[in-house]
Design a protein around this motif. Structure first.
Motif, mmCIF file in Angstrom:
data_model
loop_
_atom_site.group_PDB
_atom_site.id
_atom_site.type_symbol
_atom_site.label_atom_id
_atom_site.label_comp_id
_atom_site.label_asym_id
_atom_site.label_seq_id
_atom_site.Cartn_x
_atom_site.Cartn_y
_atom_site.Cartn_z
ATOM 1 N N VAL A 328 31.464 36.683 42.733
ATOM 2 C CA VAL A 328 32.714 37.107 43.360
ATOM 3 C C VAL A 328 33.857 36.795 42.412
ATOM 4 O O VAL A 328 33.781 35.882 41.577
ATOM 5 C CB VAL A 328 32.945 36.407 44.713
ATOM 6 C CG1 VAL A 328 31.820 36.736 45.678
ATOM 7 C CG2 VAL A 328 33.071 34.900 44.539
ATOM 8 N N GLU A 329 34.918 37.560 42.525
ATOM 9 C CA GLU A 329 36.081 37.355 41.665
ATOM 10 C C GLU A 329 36.844 36.127 42.164
ATOM 11 O O GLU A 329 37.344 36.101 43.292
ATOM 12 C CB GLU A 329 36.979 38.588 41.687
ATOM 13 C CG GLU A 329 38.114 38.500 40.677
ATOM 14 C CD GLU A 329 38.989 39.736 40.706
ATOM 15 O OE1 GLU A 329 39.300 40.274 39.634
ATOM 16 O OE2 GLU A 329 39.369 40.157 41.824
ATOM 17 N N ALA A 330 36.913 35.095 41.302
ATOM 18 C CA ALA A 330 37.636 33.878 41.655
ATOM 19 C C ALA A 330 39.126 34.046 41.343
ATOM 20 O O ALA A 330 39.991 33.653 42.122
ATOM 21 C CB ALA A 330 37.060 32.682 40.908
ATOM 22 N N GLU A 331 39.403 34.576 40.185
ATOM 23 C CA GLU A 331 40.750 34.931 39.749
ATOM 24 C C GLU A 331 40.582 35.949 38.638
ATOM 25 O O GLU A 331 39.457 36.348 38.323
ATOM 26 C CB GLU A 331 41.525 33.696 39.271
ATOM 27 C CG GLU A 331 40.811 32.900 38.186
ATOM 28 C CD GLU A 331 41.589 31.660 37.804
ATOM 29 O OE1 GLU A 331 42.630 31.833 37.142
ATOM 30 O OE2 GLU A 331 41.169 30.555 38.174
ATOM 31 N N ALA A 332 41.665 36.383 38.043
ATOM 32 C CA ALA A 332 41.577 37.408 37.014
ATOM 33 C C ALA A 332 40.609 37.006 35.908
ATOM 34 O O ALA A 332 40.779 35.944 35.288
ATOM 35 C CB ALA A 332 42.963 37.693 36.437
ATOM 36 N N SER A 333 39.595 37.819 35.679
ATOM 37 C CA SER A 333 38.591 37.627 34.620
ATOM 38 C C SER A 333 37.718 36.399 34.830
ATOM 39 O O SER A 333 36.956 36.023 33.947
ATOM 40 C CB SER A 333 39.256 37.567 33.234
ATOM 41 O OG SER A 333 39.943 38.767 32.971
ATOM 42 N N HIS A 334 37.795 35.766 35.962
ATOM 43 C CA HIS A 334 36.947 34.626 36.299
ATOM 44 C C HIS A 334 36.067 34.996 37.496
ATOM 45 O O HIS A 334 36.568 35.551 38.482
ATOM 46 C CB HIS A 334 37.785 33.383 36.662
ATOM 47 C CG HIS A 334 38.467 32.774 35.481
ATOM 48 N ND1 HIS A 334 39.561 33.360 34.860
ATOM 49 C CD2 HIS A 334 38.211 31.616 34.799
ATOM 50 C CE1 HIS A 334 39.958 32.592 33.870
ATOM 51 N NE2 HIS A 334 39.166 31.525 33.797
#
Length: 388
Positions: A328-334
């Motif tokens: 899942v997307e934690a934050e941008a590009s993470h």
């Protein structure tokens, strides 16, 4: 004695210096340890993001349980396909039709010729001329009969001959209409040496069974044209599954050359069981697509209307050391690796179970590129470090 005291003093100072200088190193080491990233988090550069073709989506509610798996094909209703033959024997003089060409209703598709065609027109003009004479004779006999000059038999004969020729001319006109003859021009004496074939519907040419110079008989199918704007899905269902099906049920299907899922609705359930103990199910496509062709094979799931389950596309789920994960997307590009459990898998989707404290409805889930993320994360762990 002074030398010994000086030496001991120097030794104590050095010892204290070493002890004091060691404490910051331990603090620094602890700080470094505290800066370690979560081992379930991976960061991608812009280039890595693009290379992995990361695509984000969300978990969906799918009726994966209680569905019926069936096969079928795309087909056309009879009124949307036409086989074109020549009403009379003739030789193909010209045609520009090719398979795949788009044609519109009333468009010229072939020109044919035959010596008999000229003779038919000549016969029509001859009969038409005789009809005019017989009409005058019939009118004259009626006048004479009114004055009681002629016999009743003469009037009946004139009427019979006139009506007989009237029927012949009418039949000839219908025959010439089938040959698409311009009767207005023919009535003026203009005889044509060719006759035209036109398409009665708009659509695509799917068969061309003739060529210039070929003889075309009335029994020969020269062209087939299909209006693919209204294709339907014809499903083949085994006898045991028919009781599960009802008009209005939703159908999810994919074509043999696609991974895209399409939708249809059950419109008719066949009333005849074939020798193979199957029944035909007629379904209307929810969204028309003029790129589809009749005869394309498909695989489908007919939803029984049972309760739906939380599901994800199969390729969004990865396996590592015997456990199932998603990203899942934690934050941008993470991206964060999240453990899940799985249930039934049908038609490219898998039922998933999340941890109770996981708010999956608000998460953007990697639905394409998950294996690239897992590979990068695994490589980082094998090197003894953490993926950043």
């Amino acid at each position: 004695m002074n030398s010994i005291y000086k030496f001991l003093s120097l030794f104590v100072i050095i010892t204290l210096f070493i002890s004091c200088s060691g404490e910051p190193k331990e603090v620094k080491q602890t700080a470094v340890q505290e800066e370690h990233h979560d081992e379930n988090i991976i960061e991608l550069s812009a280039e890595q993001y693009k290379t992995a073709d990361i695509q984000l989506g969300a978990a969906e509610m799918k009726a994966l349980s209680g569905t019926t798996k069936v096969n079928g094909m795309l087909d056309l209703p009879p009124q949307n396909m036409v086989s074109i033959s020549s009403p009379f024997a003739g030789t193909v003089k010209s045609t520009e039709m090719l398979q795949g060409m788009r044609v519109r209703k009333g468009q010229l598709i072939a020109v044919l010729q035959h010596p008999d065609f000229i003779e038919i027109q000549q016969d029509y003009l001859d009969y038409k001329s005789q009809l005019e004479y017989l009409k005058l004779e019939y009118d004259r006999q009626q006048e004479l009969a009114a004055e009681q000059v002629n016999s009743k038999k003469a009037l009946q004969k004139a009427r019979s001959e006139y009506q007989s020729m009237q029927a012949k001319v009418s039949g000839m006109r219908m025959k010439l209409n089938l040959m698409n003859v311009n009767l207005s021009a023919l009535d003026k004496g203009k005889i044509s040496s060719t006759f035209n074939l036109y398409t009665p519907i708009s659509g695509y040419v799917i068969q061309v069974n003739t060529n210039i110079g070929a003889l075309a008989n009335p029994s020969d199918v020269l062209f087939k044209i299909a209006d693919t704007d209204h294709l339907h899905a014809e499903l083949t269902v085994f006898e045991k599954d028919v009781p599960k099906l009802k008009i209005g049920q939703k159908v999810r299907f994919t074509l043999a050359n696609e991974t895209k899922e399409r939708m249809a609705t059950v419109y008719l359930v066949g009333r005849e069981i074939s020798d193979e103990r199957t029944v035909q199910i007629h379904c209307h496509l929810d969204q028309e697509d003029d790129q589809l062709l009749p005869g394309m094979y498909l695989q489908a799931l007919v939803e029984s209307g049972s309760s739906k389950v939380t599901a994800l596309p199969e390729k969004s789920i990865v396996e590592f050391e015997g456990l199932k994960y998603i990203f899942v997307e934690a934050e941008a590009s993470h991206f964060e690796r999240v453990a899940i459990r799985t249930g039934v898998t049908e038609f490219g989707y898998t039922q998933v179970y999340f941890q109770d404290n996981f708010d999956w409805k608000s998460k953007k889930i990697v639905v394409n590129g998950a294996y690239d993320l897992l590979s990068k994360m695994s490589n980082g762990e094998e090197e003894g470090g953490h993926a950043h």
